[in-house]
Design a protein around this motif. Structure first.
Motif, PDB file in Angstrom:
ATOM      1  N   THR A   7      14.491  35.235 -48.588  1.00  0.00           N
ATOM      2  CA  THR A   7      12.919  34.222 -48.446  1.00  0.00           C
ATOM      3  C   THR A   7      11.748  34.818 -48.952  1.00  0.00           C
ATOM      4  OG1 THR A   7      11.719  32.723 -46.865  1.00  0.00           O
ATOM      5  CG2 THR A   7      12.909  34.615 -45.233  1.00  0.00           C
ATOM      6  N   PRO A   8      10.498  34.249 -49.808  1.00  0.00           N
ATOM      7  CA  PRO A   8       9.197  35.003 -49.487  1.00  0.00           C
ATOM      8  C   PRO A   8       8.805  34.346 -48.647  1.00  0.00           C
ATOM      9  CG  PRO A   8      10.097  32.619 -50.831  1.00  0.00           C
ATOM     10  CD  PRO A   8      11.304  32.404 -50.024  1.00  0.00           C
ATOM     11  N   HIS A   9       9.192  34.294 -47.320  1.00  0.00           N
ATOM     12  CA  HIS A   9       8.533  33.511 -46.426  1.00  0.00           C
ATOM     13  C   HIS A   9       7.950  35.203 -45.262  1.00  0.00           C
ATOM     14  CE1 HIS A   9       8.380  29.608 -47.999  1.00  0.00           C
ATOM     15  NE2 HIS A   9       9.439  29.320 -48.100  1.00  0.00           N
ATOM     16  N   PRO A  10       7.253  35.181 -44.731  1.00  0.00           N
ATOM     17  CA  PRO A  10       7.197  36.302 -43.503  1.00  0.00           C
ATOM     18  C   PRO A  10       8.119  35.898 -42.040  1.00  0.00           C
ATOM     19  CG  PRO A  10       4.676  35.348 -43.947  1.00  0.00           C
ATOM     20  CD  PRO A  10       5.876  33.856 -44.430  1.00  0.00           C
ATOM     21  N   SER A  11       8.630  36.254 -41.656  1.00  0.00           N
ATOM     22  CA  SER A  11       9.690  36.144 -40.546  1.00  0.00           C
ATOM     23  C   SER A  11       9.863  37.282 -38.956  1.00  0.00           C
ATOM     24  CB  SER A  11      11.632  36.844 -41.187  1.00  0.00           C
ATOM     25  OG  SER A  11      11.255  36.055 -42.428  1.00  0.00           O
ATOM     26  N   VAL A  12       9.886  36.446 -38.505  1.00  0.00           N
ATOM     27  CA  VAL A  12       9.619  36.908 -37.341  1.00  0.00           C
ATOM     28  C   VAL A  12      11.075  36.416 -35.967  1.00  0.00           C
ATOM     29  CG1 VAL A  12       7.307  36.821 -36.691  1.00  0.00           C
ATOM     30  CG2 VAL A  12       8.477  35.037 -36.057  1.00  0.00           C
ATOM     31  N   SER A  13      11.186  37.893 -35.051  1.00  0.00           N
ATOM     32  CA  SER A  13      12.363  37.791 -34.749  1.00  0.00           C
ATOM     33  C   SER A  13      12.439  36.724 -33.258  1.00  0.00           C
ATOM     34  CB  SER A  13      13.578  38.857 -34.032  1.00  0.00           C
ATOM     35  OG  SER A  13      12.170  39.836 -33.360  1.00  0.00           O
ATOM     36  N   GLY A  14      10.748  37.141 -33.067  1.00  0.00           N
ATOM     37  CA  GLY A  14      10.593  35.473 -31.835  1.00  0.00           C
ATOM     38  C   GLY A  14       9.392  35.397 -31.175  1.00  0.00           C
ATOM     39  N   TYR A  15       9.369  34.952 -30.206  1.00  0.00           N
ATOM     40  CA  TYR A  15       7.746  34.099 -30.091  1.00  0.00           C
ATOM     41  C   TYR A  15       7.126  35.717 -29.028  1.00  0.00           C
ATOM     42  CZ  TYR A  15       9.176  30.386 -31.931  1.00  0.00           C
ATOM     43  OH  TYR A  15       9.926  29.467 -32.620  1.00  0.00           O
ATOM     44  N   ASP A  16       7.678  36.553 -28.167  1.00  0.00           N
ATOM     45  CA  ASP A  16       6.807  37.627 -27.680  1.00  0.00           C
ATOM     46  C   ASP A  16       5.685  38.166 -28.182  1.00  0.00           C
ATOM     47  OD1 ASP A  16       8.725  37.000 -25.367  1.00  0.00           O
ATOM     48  OD2 ASP A  16      10.332  38.850 -26.362  1.00  0.00           O
ATOM     49  N   ALA A  17       6.060  38.197 -29.623  1.00  0.00           N
ATOM     50  CA  ALA A  17       4.286  39.267 -30.517  1.00  0.00           C
ATOM     51  C   ALA A  17       3.956  38.376 -31.020  1.00  0.00           C
ATOM     52  CB  ALA A  17       5.408  39.737 -31.728  1.00  0.00           C
ATOM     53  N   LEU A  18       3.939  37.033 -30.032  1.00  0.00           N
ATOM     54  CA  LEU A  18       3.202  36.035 -31.365  1.00  0.00           C
ATOM     55  C   LEU A  18       2.036  35.018 -29.682  1.00  0.00           C
ATOM     56  CD1 LEU A  18       4.928  33.820 -33.501  1.00  0.00           C
ATOM     57  CD2 LEU A  18       3.964  36.392 -34.152  1.00  0.00           C
ATOM     58  N   ALA A  19       0.680  34.477 -30.075  1.00  0.00           N
ATOM     59  CA  ALA A  19      -0.148  34.416 -29.410  1.00  0.00           C
ATOM     60  C   ALA A  19      -0.676  33.311 -30.582  1.00  0.00           C
ATOM     61  CB  ALA A  19      -0.881  35.194 -28.732  1.00  0.00           C
ATOM     62  N   VAL A  20      -1.466  32.499 -29.413  1.00  0.00           N
ATOM     63  CA  VAL A  20      -2.664  31.065 -30.477  1.00  0.00           C
ATOM     64  C   VAL A  20      -4.307  31.210 -30.516  1.00  0.00           C
ATOM     65  CG1 VAL A  20      -1.965  28.799 -31.103  1.00  0.00           C
ATOM     66  CG2 VAL A  20      -0.085  30.260 -31.033  1.00  0.00           C
ATOM     67  N   SER A  21      -4.326  31.039 -31.047  1.00  0.00           N
ATOM     68  CA  SER A  21      -5.992  31.037 -30.886  1.00  0.00           C
ATOM     69  C   SER A  21      -6.721  29.272 -31.161  1.00  0.00           C
ATOM     70  CB  SER A  21      -7.089  31.878 -31.624  1.00  0.00           C
ATOM     71  OG  SER A  21      -8.253  31.884 -31.449  1.00  0.00           O
ATOM     72  N   GLN A  22      -6.946  28.209 -30.782  1.00  0.00           N
ATOM     73  CA  GLN A  22      -7.818  27.323 -30.874  1.00  0.00           C
ATOM     74  C   GLN A  22      -8.641  27.359 -31.774  1.00  0.00           C
ATOM     75  OE1 GLN A  22      -6.955  23.932 -28.095  1.00  0.00           O
ATOM     76  NE2 GLN A  22      -6.570  22.824 -29.660  1.00  0.00           N
ATOM     77  N   ALA A  23      -9.400  27.073 -32.832  1.00  0.00           N
ATOM     78  CA  ALA A  23     -10.503  27.152 -33.463  1.00  0.00           C
ATOM     79  C   ALA A  23     -11.264  25.642 -32.247  1.00  0.00           C
ATOM     80  CB  ALA A  23     -10.763  26.922 -34.230  1.00  0.00           C
ATOM     81  N   SER A  24     -12.764  25.012 -32.077  1.00  0.00           N
ATOM     82  CA  SER A  24     -13.102  24.370 -32.347  1.00  0.00           C
ATOM     83  C   SER A  24     -13.346  23.546 -32.483  1.00  0.00           C
ATOM     84  CB  SER A  24     -14.947  24.259 -32.197  1.00  0.00           C
ATOM     85  OG  SER A  24     -15.434  24.937 -33.458  1.00  0.00           O
ATOM     86  N   ASP A  25     -12.502  23.561 -33.329  1.00  0.00           N
ATOM     87  CA  ASP A  25     -11.729  21.544 -34.254  1.00  0.00           C
ATOM     88  C   ASP A  25     -10.528  21.428 -34.026  1.00  0.00           C
ATOM     89  OD1 ASP A  25     -10.572  23.932 -35.836  1.00  0.00           O
ATOM     90  OD2 ASP A  25     -11.916  23.222 -37.523  1.00  0.00           O
ATOM     91  N   GLY A  26     -10.059  22.256 -33.508  1.00  0.00           N
ATOM     92  CA  GLY A  26      -8.864  22.323 -32.991  1.00  0.00           C
ATOM     93  C   GLY A  26      -7.272  22.673 -33.710  1.00  0.00           C
ATOM     94  N   THR A  27      -8.840  23.366 -34.531  1.00  0.00           N
ATOM     95  CA  THR A  27      -6.622  23.971 -35.466  1.00  0.00           C
ATOM     96  C   THR A  27      -6.835  25.764 -35.285  1.00  0.00           C
ATOM     97  OG1 THR A  27      -8.946  25.106 -36.611  1.00  0.00           O
ATOM     98  CG2 THR A  27      -7.742  23.332 -37.674  1.00  0.00           C
ATOM     99  N   LEU A  28      -5.468  25.336 -35.335  1.00  0.00           N
ATOM    100  CA  LEU A  28      -4.475  26.653 -34.853  1.00  0.00           C
ATOM    101  C   LEU A  28      -4.732  27.945 -35.275  1.00  0.00           C
ATOM    102  CD1 LEU A  28      -1.700  24.547 -33.258  1.00  0.00           C
ATOM    103  CD2 LEU A  28      -3.303  25.249 -32.059  1.00  0.00           C
ATOM    104  N   GLU A  29      -4.407  29.437 -35.070  1.00  0.00           N
ATOM    105  CA  GLU A  29      -4.122  30.558 -35.597  1.00  0.00           C
ATOM    106  C   GLU A  29      -3.248  31.296 -34.905  1.00  0.00           C
ATOM    107  OE1 GLU A  29      -6.408  34.420 -36.942  1.00  0.00           O
ATOM    108  OE2 GLU A  29      -7.629  32.698 -36.025  1.00  0.00           O
ATOM    109  N   ILE A  30      -2.413  31.715 -34.908  1.00  0.00           N
ATOM    110  CA  ILE A  30      -1.169  32.539 -34.821  1.00  0.00           C
ATOM    111  C   ILE A  30      -1.215  34.243 -34.853  1.00  0.00           C
ATOM    112  CG2 ILE A  30       0.695  33.406 -35.183  1.00  0.00           C
ATOM    113  CD1 ILE A  30       2.070  30.888 -35.808  1.00  0.00           C
ATOM    114  N   ILE A  31      -1.640  33.958 -33.900  1.00  0.00           N
ATOM    115  CA  ILE A  31      -2.172  36.300 -33.424  1.00  0.00           C
ATOM    116  C   ILE A  31      -1.425  36.745 -32.867  1.00  0.00           C
ATOM    117  CG2 ILE A  31      -3.851  36.905 -32.089  1.00  0.00           C
ATOM    118  CD1 ILE A  31      -5.254  34.893 -31.766  1.00  0.00           C
ATOM    119  N   ALA A  32      -0.604  38.177 -33.856  1.00  0.00           N
ATOM    120  CA  ALA A  32       0.251  39.041 -33.149  1.00  0.00           C
ATOM    121  C   ALA A  32      -0.643  39.813 -32.425  1.00  0.00           C
ATOM    122  CB  ALA A  32       0.083  39.637 -34.809  1.00  0.00           C
ATOM    123  N   LYS A  33       0.088  39.622 -31.023  1.00  0.00           N
ATOM    124  CA  LYS A  33      -0.409  40.737 -30.172  1.00  0.00           C
ATOM    125  C   LYS A  33       0.727  42.252 -30.659  1.00  0.00           C
ATOM    126  CE  LYS A  33       2.339  37.855 -27.076  1.00  0.00           C
ATOM    127  NZ  LYS A  33       2.853  37.610 -25.490  1.00  0.00           N
ATOM    128  N   GLY A  34      -1.214  42.790 -30.022  1.00  0.00           N
ATOM    129  CA  GLY A  34      -0.642  44.618 -29.847  1.00  0.00           C
ATOM    130  C   GLY A  34       0.547  44.588 -28.755  1.00  0.00           C
TER     131      GLY A  34
END
Length: 222
Positions: free
Chosen positions: A195-222
């Motif tokens: 697949t050409p799409h990014p892959s992750v093995s689970g959600y433990d390494a991910l977090a989410v940031s919400q902007a003031s307009d409500g949109t979401l950004e995935i953050i990779a946790k260190g």
């Protein structure tokens, strides 16, 4: 540090497939479908890899189940799946990740019927979103884009602004056809998916940031 799957990209909503994406039901599903296939005289080893990510109706039609008995066969299989939940667990970190999301910004888009989806989510300890899309809600199942388009409409977000979380080829194709961005969850894959799409093995390494307009950004946790 985990790799950021979408640097500098924000999304209006997240659309999650269920089986293989936020919970692992492979053992239970293949147990039930394997027993069904044997009763039909179908080669189980070649058949089971084809069932994932699709509705029972498309799967059964593909192997030639007559329309006259199709409804009864589906009902019997779905009940067997509802009754057999042994081994169903969340994908690592899924519960915490989902509960961190604003409820109006995500939903589940699954090929499973609602009764089965609710049972599996409860067993895995995952939340049921109020606007969930299930297999009964669309005329055409995955890989058709209908389910993801409906999920975006229910959330009131253009599909082009949605991120689809998927694991199965049929669901990935559905997300692509809908016009969404796709993130592949490969926690249940025994072989690398082409697949050409990014892959992750689970959600433990991910977090989410919400902007003031409500949109979401995935953050990779260190």
């Amino acid at each position: 540090m985990a790799q950021h799957p979408f640097p500098d990209r924000r999304f209006g909503a997240f659309l999650f497939d269920m089986d293989g994406t936020i919970l692992n039901s492979i053992v239970a599903a293949e147990r039930v479908w394997g027993a069904w296939a044997r009763r039909q005289g179908i080669d189980v080893d070649s058949f089971l890899p084809t069932i994932h990510g699709m509705r029972a109706i498309e799967t059964m039609r593909r192997v030639g189940i007559p329309e006259a008995v199709l409804e009864a066969e589906i009902a019997g299989l779905v009940q067997a799946e509802i009754d057999d939940v042994e081994g169903i667990v969340e994908i690592a970190g899924a519960a915490i990740f989902l509960k961190s999301l604003p409820p109006e910004r995500w939903t589940i888009v699954t090929s499973a019927p609602r009764a089965l989806a609710e049972k599996r989510l409860a067993i895995a300890g995952l939340p049921v979103p109020p606007l969930m899309v299930t297999g009964e809600d669309v005329a055409n199942g995955k890989p058709a884009p209908d389910c993801f388009l409906l999920g975006a409409r229910k959330l009131g977000v253009p599909i082009e602004e949605c991120l689809v979380f998927e694991d199965a080829p049929a669901g990935i194709r559905a997300g692509e056809a809908a016009g969404a961005t796709v993130l592949v969850i490969d926690a249940t894959h025994s072989h690398r998916l082409d697949t050409p799409h990014p892959s992750v093995s689970g959600y433990d390494a991910l977090a989410v940031s919400q902007a003031s307009d409500g949109t979401l950004e995935i953050i990779a946790k260190g």
